[in-house]
Design a protein around this motif. Structure first.
Motif, PDB file in Angstrom:
ATOM      1  N   GLN A  92       7.769   5.362  -4.305  1.00  0.00           N
ATOM      2  CA  GLN A  92       8.771   4.566  -3.586  1.00  0.00           C
ATOM      3  C   GLN A  92       8.123   3.332  -2.979  1.00  0.00           C
ATOM      4  O   GLN A  92       8.686   2.235  -3.032  1.00  0.00           O
ATOM      5  N   LYS A  95       7.508   0.662  -5.611  1.00  0.00           N
ATOM      6  CA  LYS A  95       8.724  -0.017  -6.066  1.00  0.00           C
ATOM      7  C   LYS A  95       9.133  -1.127  -5.110  1.00  0.00           C
ATOM      8  O   LYS A  95       9.677  -2.134  -5.520  1.00  0.00           O
ATOM      9  N   SER A  96       8.861  -0.946  -3.829  1.00  0.00           N
ATOM     10  CA  SER A  96       9.314  -1.930  -2.844  1.00  0.00           C
ATOM     11  C   SER A  96       8.409  -3.138  -2.762  1.00  0.00           C
ATOM     12  O   SER A  96       8.747  -4.113  -2.133  1.00  0.00           O
TER      13      SER A  96
END
Length: 97
Positions: A92, A95-96
């Protein structure tokens, strides 16, 4: 998988909280820059510094988690679950960025 409350030593907790308070101060500084109509590039530079500081705090928390929580889980036979959980979170984060 039961999660135990993470106990941080006072020195470790103080260091982490101080870093977060500095970041909070940086954010307030950027708010003032926007209010004062400062040059966009100056604001962007400060925003990047905040991102970097938060990223470094995240790395520090991740390292502690791996050295304490994941290590303990491996020793008690729950390592796979903790590693999978950590990998989900790391994906996660990637991805950011």
């Amino acid at each position: 998988m039961q999660r135990d409350k993470t106990i941080r030593h006072d020195e470790e907790k103080t260091k982490l909280l101080n870093r977060l308070k500095r970041i909070e101060g940086q954010v307030r500084g950027v708010e003032k820059m926007v209010e004062d109509d400062r040059y966009c590039m100056d604001i962007l530079i400060q925003l990047r510094a905040i991102e970097s500081a938060l990223h470094n705090v995240g790395l520090e928390v991740t390292e502690r988690h791996m050295k304490h929580c994941v290590s303990h889980a491996v020793k008690t036979g729950e390592g796979d679950e903790y590693i999978e959980e950590l990998m989900r979170i790391l994906k996660q984060f990637s991805k950011s960025r």
